[in-house]
Write an enzyme that holds these catalytic residues in place. Structure first.
Site, PDB file in Angstrom:
ATOM      1  N   ARG A   1      39.063  38.075  59.562  1.00  0.00           N
ATOM      2  CA  ARG A   1      37.908  37.319  59.044  1.00  0.00           C
ATOM      3  C   ARG A   1      36.855  38.272  58.476  1.00  0.00           C
ATOM      4  O   ARG A   1      36.218  37.984  57.467  1.00  0.00           O
ATOM      5  CB  ARG A   1      37.267  36.467  60.150  1.00  0.00           C
ATOM      6  CG  ARG A   1      38.149  35.355  60.677  1.00  0.00           C
ATOM      7  CD  ARG A   1      38.289  34.196  59.747  1.00  0.00           C
ATOM      8  NE  ARG A   1      37.086  33.437  59.557  1.00  0.00           N
ATOM      9  CZ  ARG A   1      37.019  32.254  58.954  1.00  0.00           C
ATOM     10  NH1 ARG A   1      38.124  31.694  58.475  1.00  0.00           N
ATOM     11  NH2 ARG A   1      35.887  31.616  58.804  1.00  0.00           N
TER      12      ARG A   1
ATOM     13  N   ASN B   1      38.336  31.124  46.441  1.00  0.00           N
ATOM     14  CA  ASN B   1      37.969  32.247  47.317  1.00  0.00           C
ATOM     15  C   ASN B   1      39.197  32.995  47.826  1.00  0.00           C
ATOM     16  O   ASN B   1      39.148  33.705  48.817  1.00  0.00           O
ATOM     17  CB  ASN B   1      37.048  31.798  48.454  1.00  0.00           C
ATOM     18  CG  ASN B   1      37.713  30.812  49.389  1.00  0.00           C
ATOM     19  OD1 ASN B   1      38.885  30.502  49.240  1.00  0.00           O
ATOM     20  ND2 ASN B   1      36.960  30.317  50.352  1.00  0.00           N
TER      21      ASN B   1
ATOM     22  N   ARG C   1      36.812  38.645  49.442  1.00  0.00           N
ATOM     23  CA  ARG C   1      36.166  37.628  48.595  1.00  0.00           C
ATOM     24  C   ARG C   1      35.010  38.215  47.791  1.00  0.00           C
ATOM     25  O   ARG C   1      34.763  37.817  46.653  1.00  0.00           O
ATOM     26  CB  ARG C   1      35.692  36.461  49.464  1.00  0.00           C
ATOM     27  CG  ARG C   1      36.852  35.597  49.991  1.00  0.00           C
ATOM     28  CD  ARG C   1      36.389  34.643  51.062  1.00  0.00           C
ATOM     29  NE  ARG C   1      37.411  33.678  51.452  1.00  0.00           N
ATOM     30  CZ  ARG C   1      37.322  32.902  52.517  1.00  0.00           C
ATOM     31  NH1 ARG C   1      36.252  32.981  53.313  1.00  0.00           N
ATOM     32  NH2 ARG C   1      38.272  32.042  52.805  1.00  0.00           N
TER      33      ARG C   1
ATOM     34  N   HIS D   1      42.953  32.196  52.771  1.00  0.00           N
ATOM     35  CA  HIS D   1      42.639  31.469  53.997  1.00  0.00           C
ATOM     36  C   HIS D   1      42.972  32.380  55.166  1.00  0.00           C
ATOM     37  O   HIS D   1      44.002  33.056  55.150  1.00  0.00           O
ATOM     38  CB  HIS D   1      43.481  30.184  54.117  1.00  0.00           C
ATOM     39  CG  HIS D   1      43.481  29.643  55.506  1.00  0.00           C
ATOM     40  ND1 HIS D   1      42.477  28.831  55.987  1.00  0.00           N
ATOM     41  CD2 HIS D   1      44.323  29.845  56.555  1.00  0.00           C
ATOM     42  CE1 HIS D   1      42.717  28.548  57.260  1.00  0.00           C
ATOM     43  NE2 HIS D   1      43.834  29.161  57.632  1.00  0.00           N
TER      44      HIS D   1
ATOM     45  N   THR E   1      32.831  32.552  53.225  1.00  0.00           N
ATOM     46  CA  THR E   1      33.560  31.482  52.516  1.00  0.00           C
ATOM     47  C   THR E   1      33.200  31.419  51.034  1.00  0.00           C
ATOM     48  O   THR E   1      34.070  31.209  50.185  1.00  0.00           O
ATOM     49  CB  THR E   1      33.201  30.109  53.157  1.00  0.00           C
ATOM     50  OG1 THR E   1      33.474  30.173  54.552  1.00  0.00           O
ATOM     51  CG2 THR E   1      33.981  28.977  52.528  1.00  0.00           C
TER      52      THR E   1
ATOM     53  N   LYS F   1      46.028  32.224  48.484  1.00  0.00           N
ATOM     54  CA  LYS F   1      46.070  30.948  47.785  1.00  0.00           C
ATOM     55  C   LYS F   1      46.467  31.162  46.316  1.00  0.00           C
ATOM     56  O   LYS F   1      46.508  32.307  45.838  1.00  0.00           O
ATOM     57  CB  LYS F   1      44.704  30.254  47.940  1.00  0.00           C
ATOM     58  CG  LYS F   1      44.419  29.912  49.419  1.00  0.00           C
ATOM     59  CD  LYS F   1      43.241  28.978  49.610  1.00  0.00           C
ATOM     60  CE  LYS F   1      41.933  29.663  49.782  1.00  0.00           C
ATOM     61  NZ  LYS F   1      40.831  28.818  50.276  1.00  0.00           N
TER      62      LYS F   1
HETATM   63  P1  TYD Z   1      35.868  26.607  55.661  1.00  0.00           P
HETATM   64  O1  TYD Z   1      36.853  26.359  56.773  1.00  0.00           O
HETATM   65  O2  TYD Z   1      34.466  26.150  55.853  1.00  0.00           O
HETATM   66  O3  TYD Z   1      35.809  28.165  55.255  1.00  0.00           O
HETATM   67  P2  TYD Z   1      36.774  29.417  55.497  1.00  0.00           P
HETATM   68  O4  TYD Z   1      37.924  29.316  54.509  1.00  0.00           O
HETATM   69  O5  TYD Z   1      35.925  30.623  55.214  1.00  0.00           O
HETATM   70  O6  TYD Z   1      37.249  29.340  56.932  1.00  0.00           O
HETATM   71  O7  TYD Z   1      36.388  25.893  54.336  1.00  0.00           O
HETATM   72  C1  TYD Z   1      37.754  25.819  54.048  1.00  0.00           C
HETATM   73  C2  TYD Z   1      37.942  25.967  52.579  1.00  0.00           C
HETATM   74  O8  TYD Z   1      37.290  24.905  51.896  1.00  0.00           O
HETATM   75  C3  TYD Z   1      37.329  27.209  51.952  1.00  0.00           C
HETATM   76  O9  TYD Z   1      38.156  28.334  52.075  1.00  0.00           O
HETATM   77  C4  TYD Z   1      37.144  26.811  50.527  1.00  0.00           C
HETATM   78  C5  TYD Z   1      36.984  25.314  50.582  1.00  0.00           C
HETATM   79  N1  TYD Z   1      35.631  24.872  50.218  1.00  0.00           N
HETATM   80  C6  TYD Z   1      35.458  24.388  48.942  1.00  0.00           C
HETATM   81  O10 TYD Z   1      36.395  24.361  48.141  1.00  0.00           O
HETATM   82  N2  TYD Z   1      34.209  23.959  48.571  1.00  0.00           N
HETATM   83  C7  TYD Z   1      33.156  24.002  49.411  1.00  0.00           C
HETATM   84  O11 TYD Z   1      32.031  23.600  49.029  1.00  0.00           O
HETATM   85  C8  TYD Z   1      33.350  24.555  50.739  1.00  0.00           C
HETATM   86  C9  TYD Z   1      32.205  24.669  51.685  1.00  0.00           C
HETATM   87  C10 TYD Z   1      34.613  24.964  51.103  1.00  0.00           C
END
Ligand code: TYD
Length: 193
Positions: free
Chosen positions: A120, A157, A137, A160, A126, A10
């Site tokens: 992952r 973070n 991360r 993706h 996350t 990202k």
């Molecule tokens: P998610 O699909 O829950 O996590 P992952 O990326 O680990 O699969 O969430 C998607 C994205 O949403 C995550 O990478 C970052 C964003 N996000 C926020 O910006 N704020 C938040 O409070 C949460 C929970 C996620």
């Protein structure tokens, strides 16, 4: 068991100059880069990547945010204006779409045995504040939902990664055409396969 998975570095990763550091980790574990490009995504692509119609995805983001507020003793209504996971998820998703359409993203397809799960694992939790050291991360970000939400922006973070093989198939078809995905052998295939 040979899978393909989508990874997006990202804008926070690209703008912090972390592309090499991150890709190195995928290469050294033995995953094969079969497609890679730097893209500034359109709003349409971002909307399809973070689909508003996938209720469990939007709600999942909201639920994680609510859990974080609970841990921090923060009232969600006064902080973000709602305590409904779907409504909160929609707000956060809006921030995500805005962020990934504002600057370039490095899109990558990785291939290998159990690629979805391996990626992952390397990526980590996350919320960077909870991600283990040694994960991408955990090693390169200190962000938290509390900090990000207070600033009305998505969590930085860095990355993706597709959540499961079905998601991977859908996401790869969104970001790449068939002829952008390459077929070649890595030397590990002789030793490890
Ligand atoms: P998610 O699909 O829950 O996590 P992952 O990326 O680990 O699969 O969430 C998607 C994205 O949403 C995550 O990478 C970052 C964003 N996000 C926020 O910006 N704020 C938040 O409070 C949460 C929970 C996620």
């Amino acid at each position: 068991m040979i899978q393909q998975t989508l990874v997006l570095l990202k804008p926070d990763a690209v703008k912090r100059g972390l592309i090499g550091e991150i890709i190195k980790r995928f290469e050294r574990v033995g995953l094969k880069i079969v497609a890679c490009k730097l893209v500034k995504p359109s709003k349409d692509l971002a909307d399809k990547h973070y689909p508003l119609e996938r209720q469990e995805f939007v709600e999942g983001i909201g639920k994680k945010t609510l859990e974080n507020y609970k841990e921090m003793g923060v009232d969600p209504v006064s902080e973000i204006g709602s305590s409904d996971p779907y409504e909160i998820g929609k707000i956060v998703r809006g921030w995500l779409v805005e962020m990934i359409t504002s600057d370039p993203v490095l899109a990558i397809v990785l291939e290998g045995p159990n690629a979805v799960e391996i990626v992952r694992k390397l990526v980590g939790h996350t919320l960077p504040v909870k991600a283990d050291p040694g994960t991408i991360r955990g090693d390169f970000s200190f962000d938290s939902a509390f900090f990000a939400n207070a600033k009305k922006r998505p969590i930085k973070n860095l990355i993706h990664a597709s959540g499961n093989p079905e998601e991977a198939e859908y996401e790869i078809s969104l970001w790449f055409t068939k002829d952008e995905i390459h077929n070649y052998k890595r030397s590990e295939e002789e030793v490890m396969y």
